[in-house]
Design an enzyme around this catalytic site. Structure first.
Site, short mmCIF file in Angstrom:
data_model
loop_
_atom_site.label_atom_id
_atom_site.label_comp_id
_atom_site.label_asym_id
_atom_site.label_seq_id
_atom_site.Cartn_x
_atom_site.Cartn_y
_atom_site.Cartn_z
N SER A 110 -17.24 8.66 2.41
CA SER A 110 -18.19 7.60 2.63
C SER A 110 -18.76 7.92 4.27
CB SER A 110 -17.69 6.22 2.67
OG SER A 110 -18.75 5.18 2.95
N HIS A 111 -18.61 7.00 5.38
CA HIS A 111 -18.97 7.11 6.46
C HIS A 111 -18.43 8.17 7.19
CE1 HIS A 111 -15.96 4.15 6.56
NE2 HIS A 111 -15.95 4.18 7.95
N LYS A 123 -13.00 8.26 -4.91
CA LYS A 123 -13.09 6.77 -5.32
C LYS A 123 -12.78 6.62 -6.81
CE LYS A 123 -16.51 5.84 -2.12
NZ LYS A 123 -17.40 4.77 -1.61
N ASP A 274 -25.37 5.61 4.94
CA ASP A 274 -24.27 6.34 5.41
C ASP A 274 -24.10 7.86 4.33
OD1 ASP A 274 -23.61 4.97 3.02
OD2 ASP A 274 -21.32 4.81 3.70
N ASP A 276 -22.31 8.27 1.55
CA ASP A 276 -22.45 7.80 0.08
C ASP A 276 -23.72 6.99 -0.04
OD1 ASP A 276 -21.02 6.22 1.38
OD2 ASP A 276 -19.86 5.66 -0.80
N ASP A 278 -24.10 3.84 0.33
CA ASP A 278 -23.95 2.55 0.14
C ASP A 278 -24.12 1.59 1.24
OD1 ASP A 278 -21.42 3.23 1.28
OD2 ASP A 278 -20.12 2.42 -0.18
N ARG A 279 -24.06 2.16 2.52
CA ARG A 279 -24.34 1.25 3.66
C ARG A 279 -25.76 1.35 4.32
NH1 ARG A 279 -19.26 1.86 7.75
NH2 ARG A 279 -17.86 1.65 6.39
N GLU A 361 -19.83 -7.06 7.31
CA GLU A 361 -20.38 -6.70 8.73
C GLU A 361 -20.50 -5.29 8.98
OE1 GLU A 361 -18.25 -5.08 10.69
OE2 GLU A 361 -16.65 -5.15 9.02
N SER A 362 -19.91 -4.41 8.05
CA SER A 362 -19.91 -3.03 8.45
C SER A 362 -21.33 -2.33 7.63
CB SER A 362 -18.67 -2.54 7.64
OG SER A 362 -18.47 -3.00 6.50
N LYS A 373 -21.86 -1.74 -2.73
CA LYS A 373 -22.82 -2.29 -1.94
C LYS A 373 -23.73 -1.10 -2.09
CE LYS A 373 -20.17 -0.46 1.99
NZ LYS A 373 -18.97 -0.07 1.51
C1 VG1 Z 1 -14.54 -0.08 6.32
C2 VG1 Z 1 -15.38 -1.51 6.20
C3 VG1 Z 1 -15.46 -2.08 5.14
C4 VG1 Z 1 -15.85 -1.28 4.17
C5 VG1 Z 1 -15.13 -0.15 3.94
C6 VG1 Z 1 -15.72 0.88 2.92
O1 VG1 Z 1 -13.21 -0.69 5.99
O2 VG1 Z 1 -14.97 -2.32 7.42
O3 VG1 Z 1 -16.32 -3.32 5.55
O4 VG1 Z 1 -16.02 -2.17 2.87
O5 VG1 Z 1 -15.02 0.52 5.10
O6 VG1 Z 1 -17.01 1.31 3.17
P1 VG1 Z 1 -12.10 -0.41 7.15
O7 VG1 Z 1 -10.77 -0.84 6.32
O8 VG1 Z 1 -12.16 0.75 7.74
O9 VG1 Z 1 -12.23 -1.69 7.87
V1 VG1 Z 1 -17.74 2.56 2.75
O10 VG1 Z 1 -19.19 2.61 2.96
O11 VG1 Z 1 -16.72 3.59 4.09
O12 VG1 Z 1 -16.94 2.97 1.30
CO CO Z 2 -19.99 4.49 2.21
#
Ligand code: VG1
Ligand code: CO
Length: 540
Positions: A110-111, A123, A274, A276, A278-279, A361-362, A373
């Site tokens: 992801s990010h 995943k 981001d 992948d 989804d953000r 919030e992320s 998302k």
């Molecule tokens: C983070 C975010 C959370 C999000 C998760 C996956 O998790 O805070 O809101 O669902 O990333 O997003 P954490 O446990 O680091 O707070 V993604 O776009 O990285 O799959």
């Molecule tokens: Co992501």
């Protein structure tokens, strides 16, 4: 071919899949053990259909080839894979649902940055298209601790660049265009004609794909189908190392986009996604939109888009996400749910019609069109709203705040701390929670303090330890939790919130407005002293 193996420690999925340094994933048997454990823990792959794709990061194609051979050797009937092993997370979720597949494997961290020295991830999504619920990820983890064999077909690689059907042994491999089905779904939800007319009228946008997976999707949807000017989408080619960028759409990592949006004669609208896809981050000209606010605005204006004309059945947000959307739900007379962090907790609410929109919030928002998302979905909904209201982003934000009040919000991240230090901060606060109510800290009186636990209203499963929440008199909040997506040490996230109503409080600087909450939270946790940090590493 059967291969003998041994359990490898640490294969525990976090908030969203298993994430490790790329070289860990590339080490002998690491990916294979985890994939075989997914199959074993979900009743085997025999006769099943899977969706497969990833965000294009380093090791993506190689891992996809391994997984295809393993699916074949485990008796899977068919794997539908994005061309060049590319699929955004929401597109993968859509393909699972569209094809009534048994599940999907998404290759992404992801990010997190990508490359040989950076991160890789896997995943697993279930048949509803959503991230595997905790019971499933726990079963997968349990299997990784007992595994002694995996199966892999002894075949040559398939050609992932060629769209069409191929075979590995008795298993069909369908290589599909990663974009077309997803783009078609978007056309059913939004008024493309109205958005096209807005672009034709001179509306200017900048979309930064950050050299990650959304580039091809954004080019097709914004430039080809909606007629945005060529060059609207920048950093549009997915690269194995994301061009050295950190594909996390926030003002810190998407600073180039912020620069354009705050420059003289900047575009009307900006957005980024981001790794992948989804953000989303949304920016108006000279106007940054905080994700919790963006989610509230989307909920309040959803009826302006054809797909949501009938209104929302309910909304859901993760506990640390600001309460801005709760006020919208109250005004709309619909339910508002509060879940732990991570999209897997929204699945049952979406499946049973308790929620139509979900948000975090992320920089995450989405609806019941998929079970993830969806960054481009949020951008398209914003565009649809802008086209209907014929106002600027900043006008829409001001109107929203004057109606609902403004929920000032910020997240302070203390990154890559030694695990023991981070645990110390959490344990210390947790042990004092019972004593905090009625105490006054830095002028703020504590109303309640708890270790957040969630009972799923659909299946009754209970998830404990989901964040320490302190609510002050008047409703201001501080939440402390450990990140579950990092690969180095521990990250503490401190979430801060304070609501203001009336015209006076609406234009304050966010960190200034939150200063009393920040002071109280820092005093309660001793976070600066204990971590030895002068302040947070990232503020969003
Ligand atoms: C983070 C975010 C959370 C999000 C998760 C996956 O998790 O805070 O809101 O669902 O990333 O997003 P954490 O446990 O680091 O707070 V993604 O776009 O990285 O799959
Ligand atoms: Co992501």
């Amino acid at each position: 071919m059967r291969v003998t193996t041994q359990p490898i420690a640490g294969q525990k999925p976090g908030t969203s899949g298993l994430r490790k340094k790329t070289n860990v994933f590339m080490s002998e048997g690491y990916l294979e053990n985890f994939i075989q454990s997914i199959f074993d823990a979900t009743g085997g792959a025999n006769g099943k259909t899977y969706i497969l794709g990833g965000d294009g990061r380093y090791f993506n194609q190689h891992a996809a080839q391994t997984i295809l051979k393993m699916a074949a050797a485990n008796g899977a009937k068919r794997v539908i894979v994005g061309q060049n092993a590319l699929l955004s997370t929401p597109a993968a979720s859509h393909l699972i649902r569209l094809n009534a597949a048994d599940g999907g494997i998404i290759l992404s961290a992801s990010h997190n940055p990508g490359g040989p020295e950076e991160d890789f991830g896997v995943k697993f999504n279930t048949a509803n298209g959503g991230p595997a619920p905790e019971a499933v990820t726990e079963a997968i983890f349990a299997r990784t601790q007992a595994i002694d064999e995996y199966f892999i077909a002894d075949e040559i690689d398939v050609n992932l660049s060629r769209i069409g059907s191929q075979h590995i042994g008795g298993m069909a491999v369908s290589v599909v265009d990663p974009v077309s089905d997803y783009a078609a779904l978007m056309e059913t939800l939004f008024d493309f004609a109205a958005i096209r007319a807005m672009f034709a009228g001179g509306f200017r946008m900048r979309f930064d794909a950050m050299c990650a997976v959304t580039g091809p999707y954004a080019k097709e949807i914004f430039e080809t189908r909606l007629g945005a000017a060529p060059g609207t989408v920048v950093n549009a080619v997915p690269l194995p190392d994301f061009g050295g960028m950190h594909p996390d759409p926030n003002p810190t990592w998407a600073h180039d986009l912020m620069g354009h949006m705050f420059a003289a004669d900047g575009p009307d609208f900006g957005a980024a996604s981001d790794g992948d896809g989804d953000r989303n981050m949304v920016v108006g000209r000279n106007t940054y939109v905080a994700p919790s606010d963006s989610f509230a605005v989307l909920a309040a204006n959803a009826h302006l888009a054809p797909g949501y004309r009938a209104g929302l059945k309910g909304v859901a947000r993760s506990m640390p996400t600001s309460t801005a959307v709760d006020r919208v739900a109250e005004a709309l007379g619909i339910g508002a749910h509060e879940t732990p962090t991570g999209w897997k907790f929204f699945g049952n609410l979406l499946d049973t019609g308790r929620a139509t929109f979900c948000g975090e919030e992320s920089f995450g928002a989405g609806s019941d069109h998929v079970r993830e998302k969806d960054g481009l979905w949020a951008v398209l909904l914003w565009l649809n709203i802008l086209a209907e209201r014929e106002e600027s982003v900043s006008e829409i934000m001001r109107a929203h705040w004057s109606r609902f009040g403004r929920t000032y919000y910020s997240r302070h991240d203390y990154e890559a701390l030694p695990n023991a230090v981070a645990d110390g901060v959490m344990d210390s606060l947790r042990s004092r929670l019972g004593d905090l109510p009625e105490q006054t800290v830095e002028g703020m009186k504590v109303a309640s303090a708890e270790d957040f636990a969630y009972t799923d209203p659909v299946d009754g499963s209970v998830s404990r330890g989901q964040g320490l929440r302190i609510v002050f008199e008047g409703g201001a909040r501080a939440v402390l939790r450990l990140s579950g997506t990092g690969t180095e040490g521990a990250t503490i996230r401190l979430y801060l919130e304070r609501h203001a109503t009336g015209p006076d409080g609406l234009d304050a600087e966010v960190q200034e407005m939150l200063a009393p909450v920040i002071r109280a939270a820092e005093a309660l946790t001793g976070i600066r002293e204990v971590t030895g940090r002068a302040g947070p590493d990232v503020i969003t």
